[in-house]
Design an enzyme around this catalytic site. Sequence first.
Site, PDB file in Angstrom:
ATOM      1  N   ARG A  35       0.848  -1.194   0.000  1.00 37.47           N
ATOM      2  CA  ARG A  35       0.000   0.000   0.000  1.00 37.47           C
ATOM      3  C   ARG A  35       0.880   1.239   0.000  1.00 37.47           C
ATOM      4  O   ARG A  35       1.818   1.352   0.796  1.00 37.47           O
ATOM      5  CB  ARG A  35      -0.898  -0.006   1.238  1.00 37.47           C
ATOM      6  CG  ARG A  35      -1.673   1.286   1.485  1.00 37.47           C
ATOM      7  CD  ARG A  35      -2.585   1.136   2.696  1.00 37.47           C
ATOM      8  NE  ARG A  35      -3.229   2.384   3.081  1.00 37.47           N
ATOM      9  CZ  ARG A  35      -2.873   3.138   4.118  1.00 37.47           C
ATOM     10  NH1 ARG A  35      -1.840   2.767   4.887  1.00 37.47           N
ATOM     11  NH2 ARG A  35      -3.523   4.248   4.412  1.00 37.47           N
ATOM     12  N   ARG A  76     -10.480  20.226   8.703  1.00 35.92           N
ATOM     13  CA  ARG A  76      -9.732  20.674   9.869  1.00 35.92           C
ATOM     14  C   ARG A  76     -10.229  22.038  10.328  1.00 35.92           C
ATOM     15  O   ARG A  76     -10.745  22.824   9.519  1.00 35.92           O
ATOM     16  CB  ARG A  76      -8.230  20.781   9.546  1.00 35.92           C
ATOM     17  CG  ARG A  76      -7.609  19.472   9.066  1.00 35.92           C
ATOM     18  CD  ARG A  76      -6.114  19.638   8.800  1.00 35.92           C
ATOM     19  NE  ARG A  76      -5.535  18.424   8.237  1.00 35.92           N
ATOM     20  CZ  ARG A  76      -5.154  17.364   8.950  1.00 35.92           C
ATOM     21  NH1 ARG A  76      -5.288  17.389  10.268  1.00 35.92           N
ATOM     22  NH2 ARG A  76      -4.646  16.301   8.374  1.00 35.92           N
ATOM     23  N   LYS A 217     -13.172   2.428   1.138  1.00 37.33           N
ATOM     24  CA  LYS A 217     -12.880   2.383   2.563  1.00 37.33           C
ATOM     25  C   LYS A 217     -14.140   2.770   3.338  1.00 37.33           C
ATOM     26  O   LYS A 217     -14.676   3.862   3.152  1.00 37.33           O
ATOM     27  CB  LYS A 217     -11.725   3.330   2.889  1.00 37.33           C
ATOM     28  CG  LYS A 217     -10.410   2.910   2.245  1.00 37.33           C
ATOM     29  CD  LYS A 217      -9.366   4.006   2.288  1.00 37.33           C
ATOM     30  CE  LYS A 217      -8.923   4.333   3.685  1.00 37.33           C
ATOM     31  NZ  LYS A 217      -7.844   5.349   3.680  1.00 37.33           N
ATOM     32  N   THR A 275      -6.247  -1.143  10.256  1.00 43.84           N
ATOM     33  CA  THR A 275      -6.033  -0.139  11.298  1.00 43.84           C
ATOM     34  C   THR A 275      -5.760  -0.746  12.672  1.00 43.84           C
ATOM     35  O   THR A 275      -6.582  -1.477  13.213  1.00 43.84           O
ATOM     36  CB  THR A 275      -7.203   0.859  11.429  1.00 43.84           C
ATOM     37  OG1 THR A 275      -7.670   1.248  10.148  1.00 43.84           O
ATOM     38  CG2 THR A 275      -6.734   2.104  12.171  1.00 43.84           C
TER      39      THR A 275
END
Length: 478
Positions: A35, A76, A217, A275
């Site tokens: 990846r 953000r 994802k 993860t």
Amino acid sequence: MKRDRRVKIVATLGPSSSDPETIRKLFQAGADVFRINMSHADHARLNMLVDTIRAIEAEANRPIAILADLQGPKLRVGTFEGEAVVLENDATFILDSDPTPGNVNRVNLPHREILEALEPGHRLLLDDGKIRLRVVECIATRATTVVEVGGRLSNRKGVSVPDTEIPVGALTPKDHKDLEAALEAKVDWIALSFIQRPEDLAEVRKVTRGRAGILAKIEKPQAIERLSEIIDLSDALMVARGDLGVEMPLEQVPGLQKQIVRACRRAGKPVVVATQMLESMISSPVPTRAEVSDVATAVFEGADAVMLSAESAAGEFPLEAVSTMDRIARQVERDPNYRSIIQGQRQEPEATGADAISAAARQIAETLNLAAVVCYTTSGATGLRASRERPTVPVIVISPVAATARRLSLAWGLHCVVSDDARDESDMVDRACRISFQEGIAKPGQRIITTAGVPFGTPGSTNMLRISFVGSDGRGGL
């Protein structure tokens, strides 16, 4: 080189694992897919890594898949006058479109689309969920919130909005450029972040035009709500547990992982569990017992692949992390309970000739204790059907298309070989037996079962089964 396990390992490349020798050792240790995280890789680095992997692939004479993971939108907050503030519980805090530095009472949220989509009662999670705000009042340029869980908040920390569907696509301008660069470099899979709706995938499919597989994802509550539609439009899925655990209650993530894995198995689409699988190995040469159990759970569940992120990309022990994951997977697949769990989740074949033949090949191979199931495939569909069956015997996929063999390297149990397509039925048998023998999967005197399509070289035409003996010279016989 054949792996002594069915589940595949995805290893992320990064500062700890970008030189050719380390990548070679990672492959030898068990990595099947590499990846490349486009959040941290520019196009020159992408091309360098792809060239390195392809050189190792040529040395090993085994297809290796490359996954380019697009960054997706990064939401953000703005900056603060003193670089950080401490938000107290129950305090009022405003997020607005004013670009001036913030203070303990307010901060800029430079995403007008979020402010416009928020509604009273919606949550905002800041800094990976460490701080939680709830909207009490909002207009298009300002949202007034109450601090439910406070703490220190510094410049440019991330924002998650689990209750809000944001009217933006999954591709930013940076992602468009990265996508074109990845396709130009001929990567095998494109991973898409921030998927909220099926339309996000349709946008990317227009660009890829079949040049790479699309991996969605799953990290947003909105994606869970429309999971079946997203599976239909994807070529594979990833259970992105990090962001999923920020946007949803942590205690729901294990159940969602099982739900997603089983849905993908029903659909015959590869699924990756990712993860923090061996997170402690970023700084430790051995994992925790809980991490070992976590990896084992994903393998027991029948996931196609398990993934290492920072463990192999930036950790101190990338080789040990891959080796550990390989050992865990091999041990699970030898466990007496493993096969019964896998068989208990097997799905009935769909009412198509190709599905019926794949199911029959698996059943015949297991009943007669054959050495292998061998699939000829051009598009990869036959290989995925064989993988969906989760047979007890090895599955060899033979494809004349290198890109197909590489892409199928992500799927459970598939040992991929690039070879010319069969000229006729006799050549099909000889080639299948010879490759089974050369790859160390079948011995002389053993039998294999081969699936193929007639006429040869026609994609999507799997319509034939053939049982044959491997001769003393490795060639086929009746």
